[in-house]
Design a protein around this motif. Sequence first.
Motif, PDB file in Angstrom:
ATOM      1  N   TYR A 143       0.827  -1.203   0.000  1.00 23.73           N
ATOM      2  CA  TYR A 143       0.000   0.000   0.000  1.00 23.73           C
ATOM      3  C   TYR A 143       0.870   1.265   0.000  1.00 23.73           C
ATOM      4  O   TYR A 143       1.942   1.314   0.626  1.00 23.73           O
ATOM      5  N   ALA A 144       0.371   2.300  -0.651  1.00 21.06           N
ATOM      6  CA  ALA A 144       0.998   3.629  -0.622  1.00 21.06           C
ATOM      7  C   ALA A 144      -0.005   4.631  -1.164  1.00 21.06           C
ATOM      8  O   ALA A 144      -1.024   4.270  -1.768  1.00 21.06           O
ATOM      9  N   HIS A 145       0.279   5.910  -0.953  1.00 18.39           N
ATOM     10  CA  HIS A 145      -0.524   6.955  -1.576  1.00 18.39           C
ATOM     11  C   HIS A 145      -0.369   6.856  -3.091  1.00 18.39           C
ATOM     12  O   HIS A 145       0.693   6.455  -3.594  1.00 18.39           O
ATOM     13  N   HIS A 186      -6.378   9.614   2.491  1.00 22.11           N
ATOM     14  CA  HIS A 186      -6.680  10.092   3.839  1.00 22.11           C
ATOM     15  C   HIS A 186      -7.996   9.510   4.357  1.00 22.11           C
ATOM     16  O   HIS A 186      -9.016   9.505   3.664  1.00 22.11           O
ATOM     17  N   GLY A 187      -7.931   9.001   5.579  1.00 21.69           N
ATOM     18  CA  GLY A 187      -9.122   8.473   6.222  1.00 21.69           C
ATOM     19  C   GLY A 187      -9.360   6.997   6.012  1.00 21.69           C
ATOM     20  O   GLY A 187     -10.192   6.395   6.707  1.00 21.69           O
ATOM     21  N   ASP A 188      -8.650   6.382   5.059  1.00 21.11           N
ATOM     22  CA  ASP A 188      -8.802   4.942   4.842  1.00 21.11           C
ATOM     23  C   ASP A 188      -8.368   4.178   6.095  1.00 21.11           C
ATOM     24  O   ASP A 188      -7.414   4.571   6.783  1.00 21.11           O
ATOM     25  N   VAL A 189      -9.068   3.084   6.381  1.00 24.58           N
ATOM     26  CA  VAL A 189      -8.730   2.228   7.520  1.00 24.58           C
ATOM     27  C   VAL A 189      -8.499   0.811   6.998  1.00 24.58           C
ATOM     28  O   VAL A 189      -9.389   0.218   6.368  1.00 24.58           O
ATOM     29  N   ASP A 194      -7.779  -7.748  14.851  1.00 24.70           N
ATOM     30  CA  ASP A 194      -7.639  -7.074  16.136  1.00 24.70           C
ATOM     31  C   ASP A 194      -6.904  -5.740  16.016  1.00 24.70           C
ATOM     32  O   ASP A 194      -6.722  -5.036  17.011  1.00 24.70           O
ATOM     33  N   THR A 195      -6.469  -5.400  14.827  1.00 27.46           N
ATOM     34  CA  THR A 195      -5.685  -4.178  14.617  1.00 27.46           C
ATOM     35  C   THR A 195      -6.212  -3.427  13.406  1.00 27.46           C
ATOM     36  O   THR A 195      -6.391  -4.017  12.331  1.00 27.46           O
ATOM     37  N   LYS A 196      -6.431  -2.131  13.600  1.00 21.95           N
ATOM     38  CA  LYS A 196      -6.839  -1.272  12.488  1.00 21.95           C
ATOM     39  C   LYS A 196      -5.790  -0.185  12.318  1.00 21.95           C
ATOM     40  O   LYS A 196      -5.318   0.405  13.291  1.00 21.95           O
ATOM     41  N   ILE A 197      -5.430   0.074  11.069  1.00 22.40           N
ATOM     42  CA  ILE A 197      -4.438   1.099  10.753  1.00 22.40           C
ATOM     43  C   ILE A 197      -5.112   2.176   9.912  1.00 22.40           C
ATOM     44  O   ILE A 197      -5.637   1.896   8.827  1.00 22.40           O
ATOM     45  N   LYS A 198      -5.110   3.405  10.444  1.00 24.53           N
ATOM     46  CA  LYS A 198      -5.775   4.532   9.778  1.00 24.53           C
ATOM     47  C   LYS A 198      -4.749   5.403   9.062  1.00 24.53           C
ATOM     48  O   LYS A 198      -3.700   5.736   9.622  1.00 24.53           O
ATOM     49  N   VAL A 199      -5.077   5.771   7.836  1.00 25.07           N
ATOM     50  CA  VAL A 199      -4.183   6.575   7.007  1.00 25.07           C
ATOM     51  C   VAL A 199      -4.456   8.060   7.219  1.00 25.07           C
ATOM     52  O   VAL A 199      -5.614   8.506   7.156  1.00 25.07           O
ATOM     53  N   HIS A 200      -3.385   8.818   7.471  1.00 27.29           N
ATOM     54  CA  HIS A 200      -3.479  10.279   7.575  1.00 27.29           C
ATOM     55  C   HIS A 200      -2.655  10.893   6.446  1.00 27.29           C
ATOM     56  O   HIS A 200      -1.472  10.603   6.302  1.00 27.29           O
TER      57      HIS A 200
END
Length: 338
Positions: A143-145, A186-189, A194-200
């Motif tokens: 994953y990347a922008h 931005h805002g993607d999760v 058990d783990t969520k990673i949110k993109v800023h």
Amino acid sequence: MKNQFVRSATRRRFLKAMGGFAILPLPYASQVFAEEQMVLAGPKVPDIAATPLSSKVYCVISPWGFPSAENQGMMSNVTFVTTQKGVVVIDSGASKQIGEMALRQIRKITDAPVVAVINTHYHGDHWLGNHAFVESNPDVPIYAHEKTASAIKTGQGQFWSHLMERATGNATLGTVVTPPNKTVSHGDVLDFGDTKIKVHFYGTAHTPSDISLELVGENIVHVGDVAMDRRIAFMDDGSFRGTFKNYDALEAAVPDALWVPAHGQPGKQVLVRNRELFEGIYQSAERAVKEFAGPNAAKEYALSDPRVQKYAKQTKGFDENIGKYASLAYLEAESASF
């Protein structure tokens, strides 16, 4: 044409800092024969044990330095997260060999498969290690922008691959450019059970496509090169004003976080220290612009600023780069004044 010239000039400056354009000898290259073809590959990178940041987050913390034959390109942290679905790697390192070293550290902690790799931006020390993880698992999503993925596919990939080979005396040889294959914004999760990673993503900071990654509920944010721990970042592609915007947004979104930089030690003061140093440099440039005094005065003002003096001695790379930083800040402040 102007943008092309700027990019070329930027590359020339960076390559000069890395030791020039000349092809270096092959002190580290080892020969491997496969399917009757000779393949050259650099050696293994010495192990660096992963440092635990929480019960599920670990960081292989790199020593300071530009890529060289001595460090084999090991100059950027590799962070990984153990989740219910498997291991998530954030920034994979500067070569296949570094990615393989990171994999060895992962295997000391868990046998779970690597289920995702995330690249924070397009500078090669953060994604060239993708090759190792794809070789281990050809189906792994990276994953990347979208701007990062595009940059790697349209020039930055080969540029950084060749740069690392030259700068390390070909210690990274054998690394194949392996771009991201999925994009985030931005805002993607990203959900790993058990783990969520949110993109800023808050616009240009260190580059035009830096993403920061929040481990939701852990109060940990990986900031890539948006901030560094007592290092002076490569800012030729970036923006001081954009960096401040990123800091404001991140601190508002995740108060009192543990900030994990890609260079240096994680800590809660990483953004505070970077902001203070950068504000000293940028506000000195603003003063020079207001006085029509020029970039040399911007450097003089910065060197006399108490905030800059506070961090100068403890910031690696400061002496070699403060002139360039003052000039970049001056150009940005001058542009903002129009």
